[in-house]
Scaffold this active site. Structure first.
Site, PDB file in Angstrom:
ATOM      1  N   ASN A  71       7.234  20.191  10.129  1.00 54.46           N
ATOM      2  CA  ASN A  71       7.253  19.421   8.926  1.00 54.46           C
ATOM      3  C   ASN A  71       6.162  19.197   8.071  1.00 54.46           C
ATOM      4  OD1 ASN A  71      10.042  19.238   9.557  1.00 54.46           O
ATOM      5  ND2 ASN A  71       9.743  17.595  10.694  1.00 54.46           N
TER       6      ASN A  71
ATOM      7  N   LYS B 172      -6.973  -8.864  -6.080  1.00 53.06           N
ATOM      8  CA  LYS B 172      -7.851  -8.246  -5.027  1.00 53.06           C
ATOM      9  C   LYS B 172      -7.583  -7.241  -4.194  1.00 53.06           C
ATOM     10  CE  LYS B 172     -11.027 -11.169  -3.154  1.00 53.06           C
ATOM     11  NZ  LYS B 172     -11.473 -12.238  -2.499  1.00 53.06           N
TER      12      LYS B 172
ATOM     13  N   SER C  77      10.116  17.830  15.062  1.00 52.18           N
ATOM     14  CA  SER C  77      11.369  17.226  14.772  1.00 52.18           C
ATOM     15  C   SER C  77      11.745  16.782  16.306  1.00 52.18           C
ATOM     16  CB  SER C  77      12.557  17.903  14.400  1.00 52.18           C
ATOM     17  OG  SER C  77      13.612  17.477  14.556  1.00 52.18           O
TER      18      SER C  77
ATOM     19  N   THR D 170       8.590  27.871 -14.048  1.00 50.93           N
ATOM     20  CA  THR D 170       9.064  26.902 -14.769  1.00 50.93           C
ATOM     21  C   THR D 170      10.652  26.360 -14.394  1.00 50.93           C
ATOM     22  OG1 THR D 170      10.041  28.258 -16.783  1.00 50.93           O
ATOM     23  CG2 THR D 170       7.532  27.382 -16.726  1.00 50.93           C
ATOM     24  N   HIS D 171      10.857  25.058 -14.496  1.00 50.74           N
ATOM     25  CA  HIS D 171      12.275  24.825 -13.762  1.00 50.74           C
ATOM     26  C   HIS D 171      12.538  25.023 -12.800  1.00 50.74           C
ATOM     27  CE1 HIS D 171      12.773  23.504 -18.226  1.00 50.74           C
ATOM     28  NE2 HIS D 171      12.531  24.699 -18.591  1.00 50.74           N
TER      29      HIS D 171
ATOM     30  N   TYR E  95     -10.499 -19.021 -15.619  1.00 51.20           N
ATOM     31  CA  TYR E  95      -9.984 -18.713 -14.487  1.00 51.20           C
ATOM     32  C   TYR E  95      -8.687 -19.363 -13.989  1.00 51.20           C
ATOM     33  CZ  TYR E  95      -9.790 -18.093  -9.449  1.00 51.20           C
ATOM     34  OH  TYR E  95      -9.364 -17.965  -8.068  1.00 51.20           O
TER      35      TYR E  95
ATOM     36  N   GLN F  44      -6.709 -14.093  -7.665  1.00 48.03           N
ATOM     37  CA  GLN F  44      -6.882 -13.661  -6.487  1.00 48.03           C
ATOM     38  C   GLN F  44      -5.924 -12.747  -5.912  1.00 48.03           C
ATOM     39  OE1 GLN F  44      -6.959 -17.007  -3.464  1.00 48.03           O
ATOM     40  NE2 GLN F  44      -5.509 -16.093  -2.250  1.00 48.03           N
TER      41      GLN F  44
ATOM     42  N   LYS G  15      11.125  23.018  13.868  1.00 44.23           N
ATOM     43  CA  LYS G  15      10.813  22.398  12.729  1.00 44.23           C
ATOM     44  C   LYS G  15       9.327  22.215  12.651  1.00 44.23           C
ATOM     45  CE  LYS G  15      12.694  21.140   9.748  1.00 44.23           C
ATOM     46  NZ  LYS G  15      13.150  19.934   9.369  1.00 44.23           N
TER      47      LYS G  15
ATOM     48  N   ASN H 103     -16.270 -17.980  -8.959  1.00 46.72           N
ATOM     49  CA  ASN H 103     -15.739 -17.160 -10.026  1.00 46.72           C
ATOM     50  C   ASN H 103     -16.661 -15.990 -10.305  1.00 46.72           C
ATOM     51  OD1 ASN H 103     -13.798 -19.116  -9.846  1.00 46.72           O
ATOM     52  ND2 ASN H 103     -14.199 -19.793 -12.004  1.00 46.72           N
TER      53      ASN H 103
ATOM     54  N   GLU I 189       3.933  15.056   2.359  1.00 46.51           N
ATOM     55  CA  GLU I 189       5.094  13.965   1.749  1.00 46.51           C
ATOM     56  C   GLU I 189       4.629  12.474   1.875  1.00 46.51           C
ATOM     57  OE1 GLU I 189       8.693  16.884   3.603  1.00 46.51           O
ATOM     58  OE2 GLU I 189       8.046  15.007   4.896  1.00 46.51           O
TER      59      GLU I 189
END
Length: 454
Positions: free
Chosen positions: A291, A331, A283, A160-161, A323, A328, A289, A116, A296
């Protein structure tokens, strides 16, 4: 041989322990512990040194144990050390190795400790090493962002937005992430300091009747202090991991926002930034393309790390003191979290360093309406109440012309504004302060680890 098994059952594993139960309880610990084995060896060297001091080991036994543990350390570094499912974990594999090599002296290494507190100290040492590594990588990224700001002192629309809002600049944008990353570094280092205490010697939550010198092992292992209450040592498992994952989530929060900005600014409709082709994929059906898959995936990994944090919290929630095998399951999320954060910071650093800017597209995007608030503030400076100025400009927007409006660029010079002449200087000074703090925490730790290994 398992550490908890009676010697008479050594050759009866098939009947003593169902293979299905063994597989279920051991899980992937025997694989994960290859990342912890080095730290368990170093903690064992410190523990053996202390056992010799209190008379459990002779000086000859200590020398032999140190020699063999350093041999294990060499094997780990060469990728030759192995842990089997039957070992369950690195602690058992290392003790079995010592017993095979040294006989009774190897059997003495576990005196005054439990698996432990072994796993607790190994995880803490691993976490310090990993946290310092992430911090260094984040400081490198912050510097790259500041270098980008210095190299590209160009105006840029602020949004903004997801709509144009007010004039901004590339230095304001990139330095904002540098400043945020420095905050993240401070949070992670704060978390490291909070957990910078040695649990070794707490055993199975209730201490031991042997006269352990816990201060000695704490000093040898480079901890700032002893983690005092032995029950709290065990109760803090999961809590420390959750704190570290929370801190790492702050990095990923910022990186995911930076990733989205770069994707947005680099789309063909805007074209303010250009992502180098080596960071893009194509692609299978659309030849044109390019990408931004790296960015992402980084956003997705940010969500994965946040989920790992939640996993640890939920695993430990409402457990009674002491304990429990539930621990376990904390981890792997921790190890995975550090892996994600380190890789994400590093690849973002490479990408930002390679970003290209289309200055003309940036300037052309500063269309007349983006200066509306600046025009209103001009009326305010001439004595008009702001609300009247607001309404006046709102009516004038359709007739605004690009002519002369760029005169409003470069006028926002207050602290932290796009045109603050000390904007980068202030953040650079903060970068130096965080770098110095990292060194103050990391250098003693590295020195202690080197002393144990040599």
């Amino acid at each position: 041989m398992k550490l908890w098994k009676a010697s008479g059952l050594e050759d009866q594993s098939a009947s003593a322990l169902c293979a299905l139960v063994e597989s279920y309880t051991v899980g992937s610990d025997w694989v994960l512990d290859l990342d912890l084995a080095r730290w368990d060896v170093l903690a064992s060297i410190a523990h053996a040194t202390m056992l010799e001091k209190i008379g459990i080991l002779s000086s000859t036994e200590l020398a032999n144990i140190q020699r063999e543990l350093k041999e294990v350390l060499d094997q780990i570094q060469l990728g030759k050390f192995s842990i089997s499912p039957q070992d369950e974990d690195c602690h058992t594999a290392i003790e079995n190795y010592l017993t095979k090599k040294l006989g009774d002296a190897g059997k003495k290494i576990h005196s005054g400790r439990s698996r432990n507190d072994q796993v607790l100290v190994a995880i803490k040492l691993f976490s310090k090493d990993a946290a310092f590594s992430v911090t260094r990588a984040a400081l490198a990224l912050a510097q790259t962002l500041l270098d980008f700001a210095q190299k590209h002192p160009h105006p840029l629309p602020g949004y903004t937005h997801m709509q144009k809002a007010m004039p901004s600049s590339l230095p304001l944008w990139s330095a904002s992430f540098a400043e945020s990353l420095l905050d993240d570094c401070a949070i992670l280092l704060d978390t490291v300091e909070l957990a910078d205490s040695s649990p070794l010697g707490s055993a199975a939550s209730y201490g031991t009747s042997l006269p352990l010198d816990r201060r000695l092992t704490a000093e040898l292992l480079g901890f700032a202090r002893v983690q005092g209450n032995v029950m709290y040592c065990q109760n803090s498992r999961g809590k420390n991991e959750a704190g570290l994952l929370s801190a790492l989530s702050m990095f990923m929060l910022d990186l995911s926002k930076l990733a989205s900005d770069v994707i947005f600014f680099s789309q063909p409709e805007l074209g303010y930034l250009r992502i180098p082709e080596e960071f893009c994929t194509g692609s299978s059906i659309m030849p044109q393309k390019k990408n931004p898959d790296v960015l992402e995936l980084l956003r997705a990994k940010a969500r994965v790390l946040a989920a790992l944090h939640a996993q640890v919290l939920q695993t430990c929630m409402a457990l009674p003191s002491g304990y429990h095998r539930d621990f376990q399951m904390t981890k792997e999320p921790l190890l995975k979290g550090f892996e994600i954060a380190q890789a994400s910071v590093q690849i973002m650093n490479e990408l930002v360093a390679a970003l290209d800017v289309d200055v003309e597209r940036c300037r052309q995007a500063l269309t007349p309406e983006i200066f509306s608030t600046d025009i209103a503030n001009k009326y305010v400076a001439e004595g008009m109440p702001f609300r009247d100025a607001y309404r006046k400009v709102k009516e004038e927007i359709p007739g605004l012309s690009r002519e002369d409006l760029h005169r409003f660029l470069g006028v926002k010079t207050h602290d932290g504004a796009p045109d603050d002449p000390k904007l980068l200087q202030t953040t650079q000074a903060r970068h130096l302060a965080v770098t110095n703090r990292l060194a103050q925490l990391e250098n003693p730790f590295r020195a202690a680890m080197a002393a144990l290994a040599n």
